[in-house]
Write a protein that holds these residues in place. Structure first.
Motif, mmCIF file in Angstrom:
data_model
loop_
_atom_site.group_PDB
_atom_site.id
_atom_site.type_symbol
_atom_site.label_atom_id
_atom_site.label_comp_id
_atom_site.label_asym_id
_atom_site.label_seq_id
_atom_site.Cartn_x
_atom_site.Cartn_y
_atom_site.Cartn_z
ATOM 1 N N TYR A 552 -27.816 56.743 5.455
ATOM 2 C CA TYR A 552 -27.148 57.918 6.039
ATOM 3 C C TYR A 552 -27.454 59.169 5.217
ATOM 4 C CZ TYR A 552 -23.266 61.230 6.060
ATOM 5 O OH TYR A 552 -22.530 62.376 6.046
ATOM 6 N N LEU A 553 -27.372 59.070 3.882
ATOM 7 C CA LEU A 553 -27.632 60.233 3.028
ATOM 8 C C LEU A 553 -29.072 60.711 3.176
ATOM 9 C CD1 LEU A 553 -25.818 59.064 -0.247
ATOM 10 C CD2 LEU A 553 -24.960 60.660 1.483
ATOM 11 N N GLU A 554 -29.992 59.776 3.226
ATOM 12 C CA GLU A 554 -31.402 60.134 3.371
ATOM 13 C C GLU A 554 -31.657 60.780 4.725
ATOM 14 O OE1 GLU A 554 -35.261 57.788 1.968
ATOM 15 O OE2 GLU A 554 -34.447 56.966 3.831
ATOM 16 N N LEU A 555 -31.076 60.218 5.765
ATOM 17 C CA LEU A 555 -31.247 60.781 7.102
ATOM 18 C C LEU A 555 -30.604 62.167 7.192
ATOM 19 C CD1 LEU A 555 -32.373 60.211 9.904
ATOM 20 C CD2 LEU A 555 -30.204 59.116 10.497
ATOM 21 N N LEU A 556 -29.456 62.339 6.536
ATOM 22 C CA LEU A 556 -28.803 63.644 6.512
ATOM 23 C C LEU A 556 -29.688 64.680 5.821
ATOM 24 C CD1 LEU A 556 -26.185 65.308 7.030
ATOM 25 C CD2 LEU A 556 -25.417 64.568 4.756
#
Length: 668
Positions: A552-556
């Motif tokens: 999620y953090l990487e995609l964000l």
């Protein structure tokens, strides 16, 4: 222009490090022990840190421990495999293909051991069956873990401990490098062994013959001990490839100089006199036509090799330095980093942890293991078996470890996640699954199709998850701070700026967090406090929890950066600044999570390098600066130290050039 900007970036990086003199001193200091150069393509490294040993560990079996303190960045292992298969980039060979190779190597030695005829070890080496001979396969393979097959005939713990002297001797045995192996093979085709190994072998074997291993045993050994990846260390592959090119260019220049000297010598006064007076046969004195033809062929080959080197360097013709530093593959050309699968018996002695003390990667045929933090004497050395799955919730990691290796991890990180409320644990599982299965693929398709509507939908979904994650993480942060104080962990540091995910809170969630935590028992609070101390404090504990949602953090970060690039440059300068600031903050959070969970990993190095670039860009632009260049340089320094160890300034420049190029391929 690129070359000058990279050189300027390296200079700024080193200037930043000079400010942190205390930290930089550790970066430039000599290692605890003399280490081989794993970046040298001409060196076939096989080195084991003398400060490590094999021990029987309660509840784990065998494992490697530090006999004396090991520093961050120190090399633990740089060892060669029993068998190794290479494949194209991102096309890893089938690990089961190692099984018949190992079985053949083992059968060769067993046939010689029992006096039967077998394929000579020289033929096995010529067939490309690994860098070691069948004798080492016969020594190591019976000692390696075989999973459930080994449980049936594992014997008593006393028998396992009885084999420890043999394993300890094998661990530190001096292996002859491939360059000198042929000159030291004994008459029976085996390698000379150290006295310590043979004494320990005799004591451990007790006069028994070499055990019998079936093909099923070999398959079990491979499934439990082999390691493979879609590519080797990318930075090391680029540097070694550059060194190969530089060596070829240097050899070509040397050969060309020799040929020129030889041709000049043919024009000596005596030769000129003879040339003015033809011989009776009409020929002239000097080299024979065959000799001249050979020299011309050599010159043509040299020129062709030089031209090939220049073409491979992307047309750079700025001198030898440019040829060395830029002789790296373009993004759309065939990658020099190969996939691989192999069996490194020394490496297989390392146990797993989801919060490992070491990082590992392959360079050529060498398995490299380095300490990513200071390891005190007596502490176990561990690596992660999971790769990218390290960023999954504990339930998913436990399931994978049980299915693949038959054990359950009880490392501090796994125990910390067990302290989460059921609601928070389920939320993290949903976020991780949604980003892997739905949002991630959708985001990639929107990029390919340039679908702005789809991009907005992904952003809305990420925002919805963020609104649920922020209060849950803020609640857990308060819980860890309280437990940290109760066990006497000292004052809790200011956590307002450590994470964008936990910095946004609201009163209602804080109150609910207090009511939930008050119902917990004092014993569970004490257990949580001990875990928080073990992982480095409340902030580090929350970062470990955020790592379970790293997808999620990487995609964000990727989504925010893409939106800033697409919609930036408009009339509203403040809005553009806020977009780029959000992208930088998301990248910064990714770097913090990787530093806490996966320090020294390739991804950690690339994110740290990208952060340094962004910080320098913010400083050069003179606008709103949210990243401190000195802090970014320090984070980059720590990442490089953990993965590549202590290095000279010259090597650091080469590593940074390769990191800049590779990080742009992986990080937006």
């Amino acid at each position: 222009m690129l070359r000058s900007s990279l050189r300027l970036g390296v200079k700024r990086f080193w200037d930043c490090i000079q400010v942190h003199r205390t930290a930089a001193e550790g970066f430039r200091s000599a290692s605890s022990c003399r280490e081989p150069d794993v970046f040298d393509p001409n060196e076939n490294c096989h080195w084991v840190n003398p400060l490590i040993d094999v021990r029987q560990l309660a509840g784990k079996g065998r494992g490697l421990i530090a006999k004396k303190a090991i520093k961050t960045g120190d090399l633990v292992l740089a060892v060669q495999p029993l068998a190794l298969l290479h494949g194209p980039h991102e096309d890893m060979p089938d690990p089961l293909a190692l099984s018949p190779i190992l079985h053949m190597l083992f059968s060769i030695h067993k046939s010689h051991h029992e006096g039967r005829q077998g394929l000579p070890p020289r033929a096995a080496q010529a067939a490309g069956w690994g860098s070691q001979n069948p004798l080492l396969a016969a020594r190591w393979l019976p000692l390696l873990h075989r999973g459930k097959l080994q449980v049936q005939d594992a014997g008593h713990p006393q028998q396992q401990e009885h084999s420890l002297p043999y394993i300890q001797a094998l661990l530190h045995q001096k292996i002859i490098s491939s360059q000198s192996r042929q000159s030291r093979i004994l008459e029976d085709g085996s390698l000379p062994a150290s006295t310590e190994v043979e004494d320990a072998a005799a004591e451990a074997a007790g006069g028994r013959h070499v055990p019998h291993l079936t093909e099923a045993d070999m398959m079990a050994i491979v499934s439990q001990n082999a390691f493979g990846d879609e590519y080797e260390d990318l930075v090391a592959a680029d540097i070694r490839h550059s060194a190969h090119t530089h060596t070829a260019l240097a050899n070509s220049a040397h050969s060309q100089a020799q040929a020129h000297t030889f041709l000049e010598s043919c024009r000596s006064p005596s030769s000129e006199t003879q040339a003015a007076n033809p011989t009776p046969s009409g020929s002239q004195a000097g080299p024979s036509p065959q000799g001249l033809q050979g020299e011309n062929t050599q010159l043509q080959a040299c020129q062709g090799l030089i031209q090939a080197g220049l073409q491979h360097a992307g047309g750079e013709q700025e001198g030898s330095d440019a040829q060395v530093l830029h002789a790296q593959p373009d993004g759309d050309s065939e990658d020099v980093a190969q996939s691989h699968v192999g069996l490194w018996p020394h490496f297989s002695l390392l146990n797993h942890s989801c919060l490992p003390t070491c990082v590992h990667y392959v360079v050529g045929s060498t398995m490299v293991v380095r300490a990513v933090r200071d390891v005190p004497a007596g502490e176990e050395l561990t690596v992660s078996y999971l790769g990218r799955e390290d960023f999954s919730p504990a339930s998913a990691r436990s399931r994978l470890l049980e299915e693949r290796f038959g054990f359950t991890c009880r490392c501090p990180r796994c125990q910390l996640e067990s302290c989460l409320s059921s609601e928070t644990a389920q939320l993290l599982q949903k976020v991780s699954r949604d980003c892997k299965i739905n949002l991630g693929p959708t985001f990639l398709s929107t990029i390919e199709e340039q679908d702005r509507k789809g991009l907005a939908q992904v952003g809305s979904a990420l925002t919805a998850w963020s609104r649920q994650l922020q209060p849950a993480l803020a609640q857990f942060l308060e819980q860890t701070q309280r437990a940290f104080r109760e066990v006497g962990g000292g004052p809790v540091p200011n956590s307002s700026n450590y994470s964008s995910s936990s910095s946004t809170t609201n009163t209602s969630n804080n109150e609910s967090g207090n009511s939930n935590s008050s119902s917990s028992s004092s014993s569970s609070s004490s257990g949580l406090g001990d875990l928080v101390v073990a992982v480095g404090g409340p902030e580090a504990a929350v970062l470990l929890i955020e790592a379970t949602a790293y997808d999620y953090l990487e995609l964000l970060q990727q989504h925010t950066q893409l939106c800033a690039s697409m919609y930036g440059g408009g009339s509203d300068g403040d809005e553009d600044d806020r977009a780029y600031v959000s992208a930088a903050a998301a990248l910064h959070l990714c770097g913090q999570v990787l530093h806490a969970t996966s320090k020294g990993s390739e991804l950690h190095v690339f994110v740290a390098m990208r952060l340094l670039e962004v910080a320098q860009q913010q400083q050069a632009a003179g606008g709103l600066c949210t990243l401190d260049p000195f802090e970014a340089a320090h984070a980059c320094q720590e990442a490089l130290l953990a993965r590549y160890g202590n290095m000279s300034v010259q090597l650091m420049e080469r590593i940074m050039r390769a990191c800049v190029k590779r990080s742009r391929q992986f990080i937006m």
